[in-house]
Motif scaffolding. Sequence first.
Motif, PDB file in Angstrom:
ATOM      1  N   GLN A   1      -9.115   5.192  -5.674  1.00 53.99           N
ATOM      2  CA  GLN A   1      -9.939   3.985  -5.650  1.00 53.99           C
ATOM      3  C   GLN A   1     -11.310   4.258  -5.036  1.00 53.99           C
ATOM      4  OE1 GLN A   1      -8.380   1.441  -7.176  1.00 53.99           O
ATOM      5  NE2 GLN A   1      -6.649   2.851  -7.342  1.00 53.99           N
ATOM      6  N   ILE A   2     -11.351   5.096  -4.013  1.00 53.91           N
ATOM      7  CA  ILE A   2     -12.640   5.400  -3.372  1.00 53.91           C
ATOM      8  C   ILE A   2     -13.532   6.175  -4.325  1.00 53.91           C
ATOM      9  CG2 ILE A   2     -13.720   6.722  -1.507  1.00 53.91           C
ATOM     10  CD1 ILE A   2     -11.383   5.929   0.277  1.00 53.91           C
TER      11      ILE A   2
ATOM     12  N   LEU B   1      -6.771  11.650   3.722  1.00 56.83           N
ATOM     13  CA  LEU B   1      -6.185  11.350   2.426  1.00 56.83           C
ATOM     14  C   LEU B   1      -5.120  10.259   2.541  1.00 56.83           C
ATOM     15  CD1 LEU B   1      -6.366  12.310  -0.537  1.00 56.83           C
ATOM     16  CD2 LEU B   1      -4.462  13.837  -0.061  1.00 56.83           C
ATOM     17  N   ASP B   2      -5.238   9.232   1.701  1.00 53.84           N
ATOM     18  CA  ASP B   2      -4.239   8.164   1.657  1.00 53.84           C
ATOM     19  C   ASP B   2      -4.100   7.680   0.224  1.00 53.84           C
ATOM     20  OD1 ASP B   2      -6.498   6.643   1.179  1.00 53.84           O
ATOM     21  OD2 ASP B   2      -6.303   5.379   2.961  1.00 53.84           O
TER      22      ASP B   2
ATOM     23  N   GLY C   1       0.798  -1.222   0.000  1.00 56.67           N
ATOM     24  CA  GLY C   1       0.000   0.000   0.000  1.00 56.67           C
ATOM     25  C   GLY C   1       0.828   1.267   0.000  1.00 56.67           C
ATOM     26  N   ARG C   2       2.139   1.151  -0.087  1.00 55.19           N
ATOM     27  CA  ARG C   2       3.029   2.325  -0.146  1.00 55.19           C
ATOM     28  C   ARG C   2       3.222   2.700  -1.617  1.00 55.19           C
ATOM     29  NH1 ARG C   2       8.007   0.383   3.481  1.00 55.19           N
ATOM     30  NH2 ARG C   2       8.893   2.316   2.634  1.00 55.19           N
ATOM     31  N   ILE C   3       2.144   3.154  -2.233  1.00 55.06           N
ATOM     32  CA  ILE C   3       2.127   3.355  -3.683  1.00 55.06           C
ATOM     33  C   ILE C   3       3.117   4.433  -4.105  1.00 55.06           C
ATOM     34  CG2 ILE C   3       0.658   3.747  -5.677  1.00 55.06           C
ATOM     35  CD1 ILE C   3      -0.120   1.313  -4.027  1.00 55.06           C
ATOM     36  N   GLU C   4       3.156   5.531  -3.373  1.00 58.49           N
ATOM     37  CA  GLU C   4       4.057   6.622  -3.762  1.00 58.49           C
ATOM     38  C   GLU C   4       5.508   6.192  -3.643  1.00 58.49           C
ATOM     39  OE1 GLU C   4       3.200  10.236  -1.787  1.00 58.49           O
ATOM     40  OE2 GLU C   4       1.161  10.391  -2.576  1.00 58.49           O
TER      41      GLU C   4
ATOM     42  N   ALA D   1      -3.262  -1.263   5.140  1.00 52.57           N
ATOM     43  CA  ALA D   1      -3.164  -0.007   4.391  1.00 52.57           C
ATOM     44  C   ALA D   1      -4.485   0.397   3.749  1.00 52.57           C
ATOM     45  CB  ALA D   1      -2.081  -0.119   3.329  1.00 52.57           C
ATOM     46  N   HIS D   2      -5.391  -0.585   3.529  1.00 52.23           N
ATOM     47  CA  HIS D   2      -6.649  -0.293   2.824  1.00 52.23           C
ATOM     48  C   HIS D   2      -7.853  -0.228   3.768  1.00 52.23           C
ATOM     49  CE1 HIS D   2      -4.379  -1.058  -0.845  1.00 52.23           C
ATOM     50  NE2 HIS D   2      -4.014  -2.232  -0.370  1.00 52.23           N
TER      51      HIS D   2
END
Length: 864
Positions: free
Chosen positions: A752-753, A746-747, A544-547, A718-719
């Motif tokens: 996706q949301i 914000l995450d 979940g650490r996309i950045e 993370a989700h």
Amino acid sequence: MSVIHRNRRLDRVFDSEVQRILDFVGRGIGVRIIGAPGSGRTTVVRNVVANLEKTGMAIHFISGLRTHRSIPYAAIKSLGLELRPGRSGVMDMADALASQLSKPGKHVLIVDDIHLLDNESLAVLESVRRRSDCPLIVTAPDSGPISRGQLAVMNSGREALLQLDPLHFEQVHTLVTQVLGSAADADTTARILTKSGGNPRLVVRITETAALSELLIMRGGQWQMTGDTLWNDHLRGTLEALLADLAPEEVTALHTMAILGTARVDVLQKVVQPDVLEGLERRGFLSVMDDHHNGPIAAISPPVIADYFRGQKTLRDRHLLRNKIAGALEGVPQTTQGNSTTADCLSRVLASLRLEKGNDDAVTARHFHDHSAARERTRYERWQANKSATNAAALLRVYWGAPVNVMRATRVCQETSTLNGDPNDILFLAITKAFLAIYSGQGVNTAVDILKGFAEHNPEQASTAEAAVLFINASHGRVAPMPEPSAEPQQPALPGLEGLVQSLLELYRFRPDAVLSLTEKAEDDDTFPHLRPFLHGLALFAAGRIEDSLVFALDWRAEARRNLDQFGVVASSYVAALGLLYRGYFEEAEYLMSSVFAMGRPGFVVDVLYDAMLRLAGLRHATTAISPSLSIASQARSEVPDVGPLPGIGKGAHELVAAETTQPSVFDRLAVKLIKRQMRSGYILEATMTALLCTCLCPGAPVLDLLRKILRDSGVTAHDQMMAVATAVVEGDHKLLGLLLKHYELDADNYQIGMLLRGALKRHVLEGNTAAAEAMAEASSMFAARFPSTNEQLSFNTFRTTPLTEREIEVAALAGHRSNVEIAEHLGISARTVENHISNALRKTGATSRNGLFILVGNSMAAR
């Protein structure tokens, strides 16, 4: 205008550009369209004309002609102005044109190729522009000086600028499919892109003439090349027209560069005058890029021009040029540059990627090809002189990332002597034999037998060979279940390849934290030099650490491009593409993958990632109403299982989204079936990504329950925010949903949301649940107001089985916020016709209201 005909081959390629121009003109703003010769300027203008004619707008069209440039008033007289006898001066013609523009109704003035207009016609237009606020659309080249007369015409009134950049891989794929009637394979599309430089005119001509010359034939439902070239004599006229405006010294310079090939700029300046090189670059016939090893290099653009000069039979001139080049290049010093990489922040790497987007994919791809071909040729000659394991390993390493010469690779594997060879080279040779067996269709069992035989004869390297066997079995079949936790002390991490393969299995099982704990400490393995960074980038994404994943992958990719490392470029691009798509950066993701596709199918270790990116690139296409035959995903290999170890390697997820399913309940059933198959195979990461995608596209309880179980069992938190929102959406708890969205922090799941709320809205509209749809529309609007996004929201288009006409879509897109009378006035049709279109659209889509119809068509109009 009756004299303008639409080029249907290029219609779909320029849809977004045409719509932008229409939007500007609708607001009374003129547009300057600039691009290189053959970039599609005239085609775009013709499509704009065709669209404006539908609205009833009066169009005044002037076309510049090279042969009429020196004839006074030639361009303006093409309008057929009514002039009084003896009154044919500049002001007389300006009065007549201004009178036409002042008539009731909406008018637009269009000038195609303004740089070819005669001075008198420019004077007339300048006078008219000072009197009229009619919007002006002009086309002009993107290089070369602009005369004062042209500036006087273009700079009067408000003006927007539209740059026509070279086409990327997906656009070339679409255009080639339209020309040939069915898709070409990935290698053919990549070659056409490489040779044309993304120039639309050249894409069409190369494709047409190659088919005419039987250089392209149909095999297995796809067009394929019959040889290794697309050059044919039918292209000569097209190239001569492209070069017609060049000075003799510029033509000679291109001829010299065609003989020399891709070269450093300082080398070129020894045989070509610097001012000539600058002129060619300004005109777009020369592309310059940085080479990490040699400094700035230059090559002819589009590359097919080099084929044109190489195909000429003027041997005497070529001998003279060769002698000149040979004499000038004696003693040219070699230079090197420093190597540096940094991992800074997401905004930096995205800015670098967007800046790179303006570069020429074709030139970059050709540079990679030239570099790989030179390495392969040198190493093969070295191996022929001494068939040692060391020389064989050096050659075969090229084929891991760069295109494979299967016959040559097979010969090297069979004829290499392993006597007294380095053990690491012998191991690499055995692993390459195994991969080559899979690549050539001999099957996984053959590959496993090769490695097991090696382990028996080399017991000191048996553990490494067994790790390679585990890698192959897990990547091409199924992953063994995760062992139960025991009370015994945890075993230390295995070294080298064995440890990295164990981490790969943990990644397949969706245990990213376990992977990160090893990859952050381990070093790159000599046998698989890119396995550690690949695992690390994917583990960051899975956690979940996309950045962090994006920054890591894009920095890795930039370094691989500087090093001309195709293996690294493909592997890093796959990791980066997953992150970009997850965050909704579709344009950046499509460019990044397009730059990989332009290089053609890579070596046998990363070719599965190439196919995976083709399917990932086709996901957005799969949610639209465009014909599936045009999807870029059709170029991926079809003889693969539905499930795979990583997203996109198996074809099931793409086929699920692309299937013509209109009932949400049917989609739920198919999605659950696929996800359970992925879980049974041990590919939990792929199952997670499939469940996330399906939940956001069409949220339903069966898929959400599976996703919740996977995340709980894997310990990934993370989700959590998105899962809470999804649960409230599926259970219809709108009060709780409002609270969750109000307090949402914000995450990485922000995009996706938004997609989830839009998917739920469409699902309620399809199911006829008006109250739930209105509540979801309110929630979606509230979330969009808190977190506005410029990225397109991916969502299902429901018109696959009952397609709406183009006019019905236009009407439906306005039905949510305009009355029938307002729509009729906007489109230039009657209110009764609008009513008929809305009735037909409601019947075809099953929508229960005008607002529901507007919601359903929103996705198809989003890109516009």
